[in-house]
Design a protein around this motif. Structure first.
Motif, PDB file in Angstrom:
ATOM      1  N   VAL A 154     -10.866   3.316   1.681  1.00  0.00           N
ATOM      2  CA  VAL A 154      -9.700   4.121   2.045  1.00  0.00           C
ATOM      3  C   VAL A 154      -8.852   3.397   3.090  1.00  0.00           C
ATOM      4  CG1 VAL A 154      -8.935   6.254   3.144  1.00  0.00           C
ATOM      5  CG2 VAL A 154     -10.773   6.312   1.464  1.00  0.00           C
ATOM      6  N   LEU A 155      -9.501   2.853   4.101  1.00  0.00           N
ATOM      7  CA  LEU A 155      -8.775   2.124   5.150  1.00  0.00           C
ATOM      8  C   LEU A 155      -7.998   0.956   4.564  1.00  0.00           C
ATOM      9  CD1 LEU A 155     -11.613   2.294   7.776  1.00  0.00           C
ATOM     10  CD2 LEU A 155      -9.301   3.135   8.176  1.00  0.00           C
ATOM     11  N   SER A 156      -8.613   0.233   3.645  1.00  0.00           N
ATOM     12  CA  SER A 156      -7.950  -0.899   3.005  1.00  0.00           C
ATOM     13  C   SER A 156      -6.730  -0.444   2.208  1.00  0.00           C
ATOM     14  CB  SER A 156      -8.943  -1.618   2.086  1.00  0.00           C
ATOM     15  OG  SER A 156      -8.309  -2.645   1.362  1.00  0.00           O
ATOM     16  N   GLN A 157      -6.864   0.679   1.509  1.00  0.00           N
ATOM     17  CA  GLN A 157      -5.753   1.189   0.706  1.00  0.00           C
ATOM     18  C   GLN A 157      -4.579   1.617   1.589  1.00  0.00           C
ATOM     19  OE1 GLN A 157      -7.070   3.906  -2.637  1.00  0.00           O
ATOM     20  NE2 GLN A 157      -9.078   3.471  -1.735  1.00  0.00           N
ATOM     21  N   PHE A 158      -4.881   2.301   2.690  1.00  0.00           N
ATOM     22  CA  PHE A 158      -3.804   2.739   3.579  1.00  0.00           C
ATOM     23  C   PHE A 158      -3.161   1.564   4.310  1.00  0.00           C
ATOM     24  CE2 PHE A 158      -5.276   7.082   2.960  1.00  0.00           C
ATOM     25  CZ  PHE A 158      -4.081   7.782   3.011  1.00  0.00           C
ATOM     26  N   SER A 191      -0.832  -1.022  -7.015  1.00  0.00           N
ATOM     27  CA  SER A 191      -1.319  -0.054  -7.993  1.00  0.00           C
ATOM     28  C   SER A 191      -2.579   0.594  -7.438  1.00  0.00           C
ATOM     29  CB  SER A 191      -1.610  -0.733  -9.334  1.00  0.00           C
ATOM     30  OG  SER A 191      -2.521  -1.803  -9.157  1.00  0.00           O
ATOM     31  N   PRO A 192      -2.876   1.817  -7.878  1.00  0.00           N
ATOM     32  CA  PRO A 192      -4.053   2.514  -7.353  1.00  0.00           C
ATOM     33  C   PRO A 192      -5.345   1.857  -7.794  1.00  0.00           C
ATOM     34  CG  PRO A 192      -3.054   3.760  -9.138  1.00  0.00           C
ATOM     35  CD  PRO A 192      -2.126   2.640  -8.830  1.00  0.00           C
ATOM     36  N   ILE A 193      -6.393   2.000  -6.972  1.00  0.00           N
ATOM     37  CA  ILE A 193      -7.705   1.511  -7.353  1.00  0.00           C
ATOM     38  C   ILE A 193      -8.572   2.709  -7.718  1.00  0.00           C
ATOM     39  CG2 ILE A 193      -7.497  -0.433  -5.758  1.00  0.00           C
ATOM     40  CD1 ILE A 193      -9.718   1.038  -4.090  1.00  0.00           C
ATOM     41  N   ASN A 194      -9.609   2.464  -8.484  1.00  0.00           N
ATOM     42  CA  ASN A 194     -10.507   3.543  -8.889  1.00  0.00           C
ATOM     43  C   ASN A 194     -11.707   3.580  -7.954  1.00  0.00           C
ATOM     44  OD1 ASN A 194     -11.792   5.568 -10.285  1.00  0.00           O
ATOM     45  ND2 ASN A 194     -12.570   4.227 -11.885  1.00  0.00           N
ATOM     46  N   SER A 195     -11.762   4.607  -7.107  1.00  0.00           N
ATOM     47  CA  SER A 195     -12.889   4.744  -6.185  1.00  0.00           C
ATOM     48  C   SER A 195     -13.142   6.222  -5.952  1.00  0.00           C
ATOM     49  CB  SER A 195     -12.599   4.028  -4.858  1.00  0.00           C
ATOM     50  OG  SER A 195     -11.692   4.774  -4.076  1.00  0.00           O
ATOM     51  N   ASN A 196     -14.090   6.539  -5.082  1.00  0.00           N
ATOM     52  CA  ASN A 196     -14.373   7.939  -4.769  1.00  0.00           C
ATOM     53  C   ASN A 196     -13.285   8.581  -3.928  1.00  0.00           C
ATOM     54  OD1 ASN A 196     -16.721   7.945  -6.232  1.00  0.00           O
ATOM     55  ND2 ASN A 196     -18.064   7.666  -4.469  1.00  0.00           N
ATOM     56  N   ALA A 197     -12.362   7.770  -3.414  1.00  0.00           N
ATOM     57  CA  ALA A 197     -11.186   8.267  -2.707  1.00  0.00           C
ATOM     58  C   ALA A 197     -10.058   7.283  -2.991  1.00  0.00           C
ATOM     59  CB  ALA A 197     -11.451   8.391  -1.214  1.00  0.00           C
ATOM     60  N   SER A 198      -9.176   7.651  -3.913  1.00  0.00           N
ATOM     61  CA  SER A 198      -8.138   6.737  -4.380  1.00  0.00           C
ATOM     62  C   SER A 198      -6.765   7.201  -3.935  1.00  0.00           C
ATOM     63  CB  SER A 198      -8.164   6.625  -5.906  1.00  0.00           C
ATOM     64  OG  SER A 198      -9.413   6.161  -6.355  1.00  0.00           O
ATOM     65  N   LEU A 199      -6.007   6.300  -3.320  1.00  0.00           N
ATOM     66  CA  LEU A 199      -4.661   6.590  -2.840  1.00  0.00           C
ATOM     67  C   LEU A 199      -3.652   6.404  -3.966  1.00  0.00           C
ATOM     68  CD1 LEU A 199      -2.580   7.052  -0.496  1.00  0.00           C
ATOM     69  CD2 LEU A 199      -2.645   4.567  -0.154  1.00  0.00           C
ATOM     70  N   PHE A 371       8.944   8.368   0.392  1.00  0.00           N
ATOM     71  CA  PHE A 371       7.577   7.861   0.359  1.00  0.00           C
ATOM     72  C   PHE A 371       6.620   9.024   0.632  1.00  0.00           C
ATOM     73  CE2 PHE A 371       9.869   3.899   1.658  1.00  0.00           C
ATOM     74  CZ  PHE A 371       9.613   3.192   0.492  1.00  0.00           C
ATOM     75  N   ASP A 372       5.722   9.252  -0.326  1.00  0.00           N
ATOM     76  CA  ASP A 372       4.746  10.325  -0.231  1.00  0.00           C
ATOM     77  C   ASP A 372       3.445   9.865  -0.849  1.00  0.00           C
ATOM     78  OD1 ASP A 372       5.411  12.880   1.005  1.00  0.00           O
ATOM     79  OD2 ASP A 372       7.088  12.941  -0.384  1.00  0.00           O
ATOM     80  N   ASN A 373       2.356  10.545  -0.505  1.00  0.00           N
ATOM     81  CA  ASN A 373       1.079  10.153  -1.102  1.00  0.00           C
ATOM     82  C   ASN A 373       0.203  11.361  -1.397  1.00  0.00           C
ATOM     83  OD1 ASN A 373      -1.123  10.713   0.957  1.00  0.00           O
ATOM     84  ND2 ASN A 373       0.178   9.407   2.227  1.00  0.00           N
ATOM     85  N   MET A 374      -0.729  11.143  -2.289  1.00  0.00           N
ATOM     86  CA  MET A 374      -1.859  12.033  -2.528  1.00  0.00           C
ATOM     87  C   MET A 374      -3.098  11.152  -2.642  1.00  0.00           C
ATOM     88  SD  MET A 374      -1.361  15.318  -2.641  1.00  0.00           S
ATOM     89  CE  MET A 374      -0.681  16.774  -3.435  1.00  0.00           C
ATOM     90  N   VAL A 375      -4.200  11.606  -2.071  1.00  0.00           N
ATOM     91  CA  VAL A 375      -5.482  10.928  -2.243  1.00  0.00           C
ATOM     92  C   VAL A 375      -6.348  11.810  -3.130  1.00  0.00           C
ATOM     93  CG1 VAL A 375      -7.542  10.000  -1.122  1.00  0.00           C
ATOM     94  CG2 VAL A 375      -5.305   9.793   0.003  1.00  0.00           C
TER      95      VAL A 375
END
Length: 478
Positions: A154-158, A191-199, A371-375
């Motif tokens: 998650v930290l890496s994605q943000f 692009s989004p990654i597939n994980s247990n918490a994806s941004l 700019f908006d996000n959903m996790v």
């Protein structure tokens, strides 16, 4: 070598079931505590603090930034464009930059609300840096640390998200300084990654291109140009599409807590889910109540479509409004400012449960104009989050209702009691959760007691009272 592979596989498998250590807080009942956690992390930072800000009136976060700077920490802040024009923010920007901070103006509306610290902590929220978010509105905060594999992800994605926003933003110059430094990104892809918490972010609807150092944009601090994938006519819908995917694959229930709902495809998908036998419930803000459908706000559209389903004509649509005002005004908001969706909640088996939460209102504006996000959180490893958000949804659903699930009598009477025997209040200090039929019934009752109130209400929504004897509004700002 084979043994090592087996051990690694086993550890990774076990980690997917371990608690992610992500946790949440909710305003208004935990608002002060929620903000204090952010202050503490910023003040105790060692290397850097990166923040995205849409609205900023909270002194606590300003003081926290200053303390971090005084400790030699790198502070970078991306501002919502119109926010940067406010005199109060210009003053704060000058003070912070004098201490060594860098501030920039986002390419388009900066509606994301996250704070990233030292590659060890990030909070993502529905809440702005304001007193209302702390003390009056319904908000959520999700805190992530680097203690687990999922946390590091998650930290890496943000961090990647911040770098893209930062490198495409325009510098603020307060003392004729040079442009703020560019942040490094390993690859120009998003692009989004597939994980247990994806941004999932609206920034993912753009292609990234580096600007030349000789260009005008580069000299303004805009190291990247973001161009819309598909152009204006065929723009991609990264965030909407992942929400639709989860709704379309829901098996048992979908619970939504929303501030704004303006995407027809999502409303239609929810109706299709109802047809499949999925339990769909919406807890929405007062602003979402409309007496007529208008092909813009989707909450009344959903209510209308739900009622049209076979066998539903005499039943009550599964929508409840956080009702606090006959015509909501920013001066008197008690917002349901949440933007979260729970899918397939099941306390006996969290493996299929999903939580979708962030800054993204369900609107085209959120997808294409800011700019908006959903996790998206999934797997039993996030069961603590799932439980806390379901508890918050239930809190919204039963807000000021009694044990028989009826609105508390005193909450209804506050809308009809006369002040000094002459005047009806337009805005309340406390909200109540009402279904669509209950809202219509309440407004009908008020209309009979205060003839003419609703005719002139919208243009007088900042006022406090309507005098039923004089047919006039009063307590209005000058």
């Amino acid at each position: 070598m084979k043994l090592i592979s087996i051990i690694l596989f086993t550890l990774l498998s076990l980690s997917s079931f371990a608690d992610t250590k992500f946790y949440s807080k909710f305003s208004p009942h935990e608002g002060a505590q929620a903000f204090e956690i952010i202050y503490k992390e910023v003040k105790e930072s060692k290397k850097y603090v990166y923040a995205t800000i849409y609205s900023w009136s909270d002194k606590g976060i300003t003081d926290s930034f200053k303390e971090a700077l005084q400790n030699g920490v790198e502070v970078k802040i991306i501002l919502h464009p119109s926010l940067a024009k406010k005199s109060s923010i210009k003053k704060v920007a000058s003070e912070l930059e004098a201490l060594g901070a860098d501030l920039k103006i986002a390419k388009m509306n900066m509606h994301e609300k996250f704070v990233l610290v030292d590659d060890v902590f990030v909070v993502n929220s529905s809440a702005n840096m304001s007193g209302g978010a702390k003390n009056r509105y319904s908000e959520n905060f999700i805190y992530h640390s680097d203690e687990t594999v999922e946390g590091k992800s998650v930290l890496s994605q943000f961090k990647k998200e911040f770098i893209i926003l930062w490198n495409s933003a325009k510098d603020i110059f307060t003392a004729n300084e040079g442009i703020a430094e560019k942040l490094n990104l390993e690859a120009l892809s998003n692009s989004p990654i597939n994980s247990n918490a994806s941004l999932y972010s609206s920034s993912m609807n753009f292609k990234i291109k580096e600007n030349k150092p000789s260009s005008k944009a580069y000299k303004q601090g805009k190291y990247y140009t973001l161009s819309r994938i598909g152009g204006v006519k065929n723009q991609t819908w990264t965030v909407r599409d992942i929400i639709l995917d989860n709704i379309e694959n829901a098996k048992s229930n979908i619970y939504l807590s929303l501030n704004h709902f303006n995407i027809r495809e999502i409303s239609d998908a929810l109706i299709e889910a109802v047809k499949r036998g999925v339990d769909v419930k919406l807890a929405v803000d007062n602003q979402e109540f409309k007496t007529r459908i208008n092909n813009k706000e989707m909450t009344p559209q959903f209510v209308s479509d739900w009622k049209a389903l076979p066998g539903n004509k005499s039943k009550i649509a599964p929508v409840r409004v956080k009702y606090y005002s006959h015509s909501p005004s920013p001066r008197h908001w008690l917002l349901n400012h949440h933007k979260f969706i729970i899918v397939d909640y099941n306390e006996s088996n969290f493996e299929k449960t999903k939580l979708i939460s962030g800054s993204y209102n369900l609107s085209k504006t959120a997808e294409h104009n800011q700019f908006d996000n959903m996790v998206v959180y999934k797997s039993v490893a996030n069961k603590t989050l799932f439980k806390s958000f379901k508890e918050e949804f239930d809190n919204q659903w039963f807000w000021n209702r009694d044990s028989s699930d009826k609105p508390k009598k005193e909450m209804i009477e506050q809308f009809t009691n006369l002040k000094d025997g002459t005047s009806i209040a337009l805005h309340m200090k406390e909200a109540v959760s009402l279904n669509w039929k209950e809202v219509l019934s309440l407004r009908s009752k008020v209309s009979r007691a205060a003839k003419g109130l609703f005719r002139g209400l919208y243009s007088n929504k900042d006022c406090l009272y309507y005098d039923v004897t004089k047919s006039s509004f009063w307590g209005c700002p000058r």
